[in-house]
Design a protein around this motif. Structure first.
Motif, mmCIF file in Angstrom:
data_model
loop_
_atom_site.group_PDB
_atom_site.id
_atom_site.type_symbol
_atom_site.label_atom_id
_atom_site.label_comp_id
_atom_site.label_asym_id
_atom_site.label_seq_id
_atom_site.Cartn_x
_atom_site.Cartn_y
_atom_site.Cartn_z
ATOM 1 N N LYS A 1 -80.489 -17.759 -32.806
ATOM 2 C CA LYS A 1 -81.738 -17.515 -33.523
ATOM 3 C C LYS A 1 -82.723 -18.671 -33.406
ATOM 4 O O LYS A 1 -83.835 -18.594 -33.933
ATOM 5 C CB LYS A 1 -81.440 -17.211 -34.988
ATOM 6 C CG LYS A 1 -80.643 -15.923 -35.171
ATOM 7 C CD LYS A 1 -80.403 -15.595 -36.632
ATOM 8 C CE LYS A 1 -79.622 -14.290 -36.748
ATOM 9 N NZ LYS A 1 -79.355 -13.917 -38.156
ATOM 10 N N THR A 2 -82.331 -19.744 -32.705
ATOM 11 C CA THR A 2 -83.266 -20.851 -32.472
ATOM 12 C C THR A 2 -84.076 -20.628 -31.208
ATOM 13 O O THR A 2 -84.951 -21.421 -30.881
ATOM 14 C CB THR A 2 -82.504 -22.186 -32.355
ATOM 15 O OG1 THR A 2 -81.714 -22.175 -31.149
ATOM 16 C CG2 THR A 2 -81.587 -22.404 -33.544
ATOM 17 N N ASN A 3 -83.792 -19.539 -30.490
ATOM 18 C CA ASN A 3 -84.486 -19.217 -29.240
ATOM 19 C C ASN A 3 -85.330 -17.958 -29.438
ATOM 20 O O ASN A 3 -84.793 -16.856 -29.566
ATOM 21 C CB ASN A 3 -83.460 -18.999 -28.126
ATOM 22 C CG ASN A 3 -84.103 -18.782 -26.768
ATOM 23 O OD1 ASN A 3 -85.317 -18.585 -26.661
ATOM 24 N ND2 ASN A 3 -83.306 -18.805 -25.718
ATOM 25 N N LEU A 4 -86.655 -18.112 -29.453
ATOM 26 C CA LEU A 4 -87.542 -16.977 -29.682
ATOM 27 C C LEU A 4 -87.454 -15.924 -28.586
ATOM 28 O O LEU A 4 -87.894 -14.791 -28.781
ATOM 29 C CB LEU A 4 -88.996 -17.464 -29.808
ATOM 30 C CG LEU A 4 -89.310 -18.389 -30.983
ATOM 31 C CD1 LEU A 4 -90.811 -18.655 -31.047
ATOM 32 C CD2 LEU A 4 -88.817 -17.828 -32.287
ATOM 33 N N MET A 5 -86.886 -16.289 -27.446
ATOM 34 C CA MET A 5 -86.733 -15.337 -26.355
ATOM 35 C C MET A 5 -85.815 -14.182 -26.759
ATOM 36 O O MET A 5 -85.852 -13.108 -26.157
ATOM 37 C CB MET A 5 -86.164 -16.038 -25.122
ATOM 38 C CG MET A 5 -86.444 -15.333 -23.815
ATOM 39 S SD MET A 5 -88.179 -15.393 -23.342
ATOM 40 C CE MET A 5 -88.272 -17.032 -22.610
ATOM 41 N N ASN A 6 -85.018 -14.394 -27.793
ATOM 42 C CA ASN A 6 -84.083 -13.360 -28.235
ATOM 43 C C ASN A 6 -84.715 -12.344 -29.183
ATOM 44 O O ASN A 6 -84.052 -11.383 -29.589
ATOM 45 C CB ASN A 6 -82.872 -14.009 -28.916
ATOM 46 C CG ASN A 6 -82.005 -14.765 -27.930
ATOM 47 O OD1 ASN A 6 -81.812 -14.336 -26.801
ATOM 48 N ND2 ASN A 6 -81.496 -15.917 -28.347
ATOM 49 N N MET A 7 -85.960 -12.557 -29.552
ATOM 50 C CA MET A 7 -86.636 -11.613 -30.435
ATOM 51 C C MET A 7 -86.905 -10.284 -29.728
ATOM 52 O O MET A 7 -87.104 -10.244 -28.520
ATOM 53 C CB MET A 7 -87.956 -12.190 -30.948
ATOM 54 C CG MET A 7 -87.787 -13.180 -32.077
ATOM 55 S SD MET A 7 -89.381 -13.680 -32.772
ATOM 56 C CE MET A 7 -88.837 -14.448 -34.297
ATOM 57 N N ILE B 1 -86.659 -23.318 -40.207
ATOM 58 C CA ILE B 1 -87.821 -24.184 -39.987
ATOM 59 C C ILE B 1 -88.748 -23.567 -38.945
ATOM 60 O O ILE B 1 -89.971 -23.531 -39.101
ATOM 61 C CB ILE B 1 -87.373 -25.592 -39.537
ATOM 62 C CG1 ILE B 1 -86.610 -26.291 -40.651
ATOM 63 C CG2 ILE B 1 -88.587 -26.434 -39.118
ATOM 64 C CD1 ILE B 1 -85.921 -27.573 -40.214
ATOM 65 N N LEU B 2 -88.166 -23.072 -37.865
ATOM 66 C CA LEU B 2 -88.937 -22.473 -36.773
ATOM 67 C C LEU B 2 -89.724 -21.258 -37.264
ATOM 68 O O LEU B 2 -90.921 -21.123 -36.979
ATOM 69 C CB LEU B 2 -87.995 -22.071 -35.649
ATOM 70 C CG LEU B 2 -88.623 -21.459 -34.391
ATOM 71 C CD1 LEU B 2 -89.636 -22.411 -33.771
ATOM 72 C CD2 LEU B 2 -87.541 -21.107 -33.384
ATOM 73 N N GLY C 1 -86.204 -21.554 -25.496
ATOM 74 C CA GLY C 1 -84.976 -21.971 -24.821
ATOM 75 C C GLY C 1 -85.107 -23.083 -23.815
ATOM 76 O O GLY C 1 -84.109 -23.480 -23.200
ATOM 77 N N GLY C 2 -86.306 -23.618 -23.610
ATOM 78 C CA GLY C 2 -86.493 -24.692 -22.646
ATOM 79 C C GLY C 2 -86.613 -26.041 -23.332
ATOM 80 O O GLY C 2 -86.617 -26.152 -24.555
#
Length: 301
Positions: A164-170, A275-276, A103-104
């Motif tokens: 879903k583009t922010n891994l912090m949400n996993m 892609i991520l 997210g940064g």
């Protein structure tokens, strides 16, 4: 009475927007995410001393505690992380890359009139520009107020699709923590090392969020993807990450340039998320593979 208050706020909001042709503002937000899920992976690891654990946590902290600046006018905004110099021994490139995935980094443009978002993202030096529609948020107004700084804020809640583009949400999958703990207790370090990260976590479809907005600044803006309330959002939390406004400047002397982003290969949010995930999988395979090190090109899948 509750509905009457909301109608008054909405009316004031409409009047303000129609007259605020040159209005602009700046808001500083402090974002803090719980490190509990990440640090749990260190528990029970006999090779990690208390000193090493402290060092790892300190190096990880910048990924979980960030400062963002939101520049906004009556219809659009640009949200970006405040750039800070790395402290000596802070980890360099790898930590910066992980921070971007969480997210940064990059800029986040949001246009509430056109219902459009543009986000700059970077993976291994490959620049992407997410170009997509602004997610709709069905807010539920709550009859609660509180003060944030000098502003009176109203509460609202919503069930919002996860970015879903922010891994912090996993989130860890059910039973994942128990599996890791068992491998650690049994001393199966090789099996633990080869454990597929993507098999241990999952991305939820939606998350319950709580926001506090102030009608005293009747702009339908907020940090990140948050928007759609009759007032600037000063605080928002999803139970894991809390974003709190620490400073507001209205009509600053030096006005920021709020315009559409153009840098990077255009993709949708869904395409970038694919892609991520693919690159994370490749990193995992290379870590456990016989050749190790290096990375492949960043072409589209």
């Amino acid at each position: 009475m509750k509905n009457f208050t909301f109608y008054v706020i909405t009316l004031l909001f409409s009047v303000f927007v129609s007259n605020a042709q040159e209005f602009q503002g700046e808001a500083v937000y402090e974002s803090k995410t719980s490190m509990e899920d990440a640090t749990k992976q260190l528990d029970g690891n006999k090779d990690i001393t208390p000193e090493m654990r402290k060092m790892i946590e300190e190096r990880m902290r910048p990924m979980f505690e960030k400062t963002f600046i939101l520049h906004f006018d009556k219809t659009a905004s640009v949200y970006e992380e405040e750039q800070k110099l790395d402290a000596p021994g802070q980890g360099g490139g790898m930590f910066k890359m992980m921070s971007s995935m969480m997210g940064g980094g990059g800029k986040h443009y949001k246009n509430i009139k056109d219902k459009r978002i543009l986000m700059e993202k970077d993976i291994f030096g490959k620049e992407f520009l997410i170009d997509d529609s602004l997610p709709a948020i069905k807010w539920k107004m709550v009859n609660e107020t509180k003060k944030i700084g000098n502003y009176t804020c109203f509460k609202a809640t919503a069930n919002m699709p996860v970015d879903k583009t922010n891994l912090m949400n996993m989130r860890p999958k059910k039973g994942a923590e128990e599996k890791i703990k068992k491998l650690q207790e049994e001393g199966k370090e090789e099996e633990l090392r080869k454990t597929n990260f993507m098999d241990m976590v999952e991305m939820p479809e939606a998350v319950e969020i709580t926001a506090w907005y102030t009608p005293e600044i009747p702009i339908s803006q907020g940090p990140g993807n948050y928007w759609g309330l009759p007032g600037l959002i000063l605080e928002v939390s999803d139970g894991k990450t809390m974003i709190l406004c620490s400073k507001i400047v209205l009509n600053p002397k030096d006005k920021a340039e709020i315009k559409e982003l153009k840098k990077g290969e255009k993709v949708t949010q869904e395409e970038f998320a694919e892609i991520l995930m693919k690159k994370i999988q490749e990193m995992q395979e290379m870590r456990g593979g016989p050749r190790g090190g290096g990375h492949r090109g960043m072409g589209r899948p």
